[in-house]
Scaffold this active site. Structure first.
Site, PDB file in Angstrom:
ATOM      1  N   LYS A 175       3.470  -1.482  -2.880  1.00 15.76           N
ATOM      2  CA  LYS A 175       3.266  -0.118  -2.403  1.00 15.76           C
ATOM      3  C   LYS A 175       4.163   0.186  -1.211  1.00 15.76           C
ATOM      4  CE  LYS A 175      -0.173   3.114  -0.587  1.00 15.76           C
ATOM      5  NZ  LYS A 175      -1.582   3.329  -0.205  1.00 15.76           N
ATOM      6  N   SER A 182      -3.174   7.578  -2.139  1.00 12.53           N
ATOM      7  CA  SER A 182      -1.746   7.554  -1.867  1.00 12.53           C
ATOM      8  C   SER A 182      -0.988   6.474  -2.654  1.00 12.53           C
ATOM      9  CB  SER A 182      -1.508   7.312  -0.369  1.00 12.53           C
ATOM     10  OG  SER A 182      -2.063   6.057   0.018  1.00 12.53           O
ATOM     11  N   SER A 206      -7.569   5.419  -1.814  1.00 11.00           N
ATOM     12  CA  SER A 206      -6.162   5.482  -2.205  1.00 11.00           C
ATOM     13  C   SER A 206      -5.754   4.496  -3.280  1.00 11.00           C
ATOM     14  CB  SER A 206      -5.264   5.265  -0.979  1.00 11.00           C
ATOM     15  OG  SER A 206      -5.368   6.358  -0.103  1.00 11.00           O
TER      16      SER A 206
END
Length: 400
Positions: free
Chosen positions: A86, A141, A165
């Site tokens: 990520k 996210s 997220s």
């Protein structure tokens, strides 16, 4: 994992596995925009190192992928597995995966500057899209991570979860998303609200991530969970709540999640029990989360946040004294368009467990009338990730 077993046994080469993943990314990413960077040259080099270690055998292997030292895990448990990390700074969280033989292939998209964190990501080629419907957000996210796994570009992608997220994009992209117990694994988040997590194709793949990253607690290197959690002793007792007592979810995500629960009940995977007290199950954590997140919060707001946290912790302790799991929808709405979520926060059913720190997992729960996936949200007591993975694995076997 099947890939790692095939690489360790010499059925396939890590270099070939990684090359195929890079080819998939090259073909699909112009449309999906799941990646901000692709590290093709470095990934192939590291895959070659894995192949060299496999050829040498465990007794002769050394270096960054480990060997068979005291308390070591199974030799190269992620041998040759392509992993997406990520964001541009995600390699630190992926270190245990690389030590297990995984190969980082690139950095996944997160929301860009000025973009709402709970909506879309921004990849190298543009806005990250939901692989089921390009006009819908994948959630955030960990947007690119969920898309990369859902589209079959990689089997594993790391994430971080500060309010949902990992779990929300997992639900909206139809994959498994696990948030670890807060504070159990290293996190750069200063507030303590965020915890590392993973997005994976299956519960078994998520379990492989968990075994690689969870801290050893004994000479036998057992993850920090109760021994019974890893055993398929069923059914597990659970409390179902469509709204946690404060959220206003849409009917369809609730219906899809409840149908998934009913399938688990019918198959003997879970047994529903009554909540320990009348509704509301929890206090709305939104003001507490926002106050804890904001470094400029007034002392009065922080004091109120701590009171809400303490009260919800008491309620959850009472719930988990009589049940092993709490089940809810993962998100209160279907995936929205790229312009934004509207009036309903996608985090309404997830961020309570960032404030409380409980581990939680989103499991695919079917598809809505818009063609997009929805998720069933499983929450367990602190440190019982293995319980979540056991139940998720049993749920997957029902649909196989």
């Amino acid at each position: 994992m099947e890939i790692a077993f095939a690489v360790r046994t010499g059925t396939v080469r890590a270099v070939d596995v990684v090359a195929e993943a890079l080819e998939r990314i090259e073909r699909a990413d112009p449309v999906l925009c799941a990646f901000t960077e692709v590290w093709a040259e470095e990934a192939l080099r590291r895959a070659g190192e894995v192949d060299t270690l496999v050829e040498a055998g465990p007794s002769r292997s050394s270096g960054p992928f480990g060997g068979e030292g005291p308390g070591a895990r199974a030799w190269l448990p992620l041998a040759g597995v392509p992993v997406a990390v990520k964001g541009r700074h995600g390699l630190r969280a992926a270190v245990p995966l690389l030590a297990a033989g995984g190969v980082a292939v690139g950095a996944t998209a997160v929301p860009g500057p000025g973009t709402a964190w709970q909506t879309c990501g921004l990849g190298a080629r543009g806005r990250t899209v939901n692989p089921w419907r390009a006009d819908r957000t994948p959630g955030g996210s960990s947007a690119g991570a969920a898309v990369a796994v859902a589209a079959g570009l990689v089997p594993l992608a790391t994430g971080s979860d500060g309010a949902g997220s990992v779990r929300i994009p997992a639900a909206w992209c139809g994959v498994v998303g696990l948030k670890a117990t807060n504070g159990l694994l290293p996190s750069r988040d200063r507030t303590g609200l965020a915890a590392p997590g993973v997005l994976a194709r299956t519960a078994a793949d998520a379990a492989a991530w968990w075994r690689a990253v969870s801290p050893p607690t004994t000479a036998a290197d057992v993850p920090p969970t109760t021994a019974d959690d890893a055993r398929p002793s069923l059914p597990r007792t659970a409390v179902w709540s469509p709204d946690l007592g404060f959220a206003g979810p849409d009917p369809e995500p609730v219906a899809l999640a409840r149908a998934a629960v009913d399938r688990l009940v019918d198959a003997g995977v879970v047994r529903l029990v009554r909540p320990p007290a009348p509704p509301p199950l929890l206090l709305d954590p939104a003001p507490a989360w926002l106050a804890l997140r904001d470094p400029g919060s007034a002392p009065a707001a922080l004091a109120e946040a701590h009171l809400v946290r303490a009260e919800n912790n008491r309620r959850l302790a009472r719930l988990f004294a009589g049940a092993e799991l709490l089940l809810t929808p993962t998100a209160p709405t279907a995936p929205h368009g790229h312009k934004g979520p509207g009036d309903v926060y996608s985090t309404a059913l997830t961020w309570a467990f960032n404030v409380s720190g409980h581990p939680a997992l989103s499991l695919p729960a079917g598809f809505g009338t818009d063609g997009c996936p929805a998720g069933l949200h499983l929450v367990a007591p602190h440190g019982r990730e293995a319980l979540l993975l056991t139940v998720a694995g049993a749920a997957e076997r029902l649909s196989s």
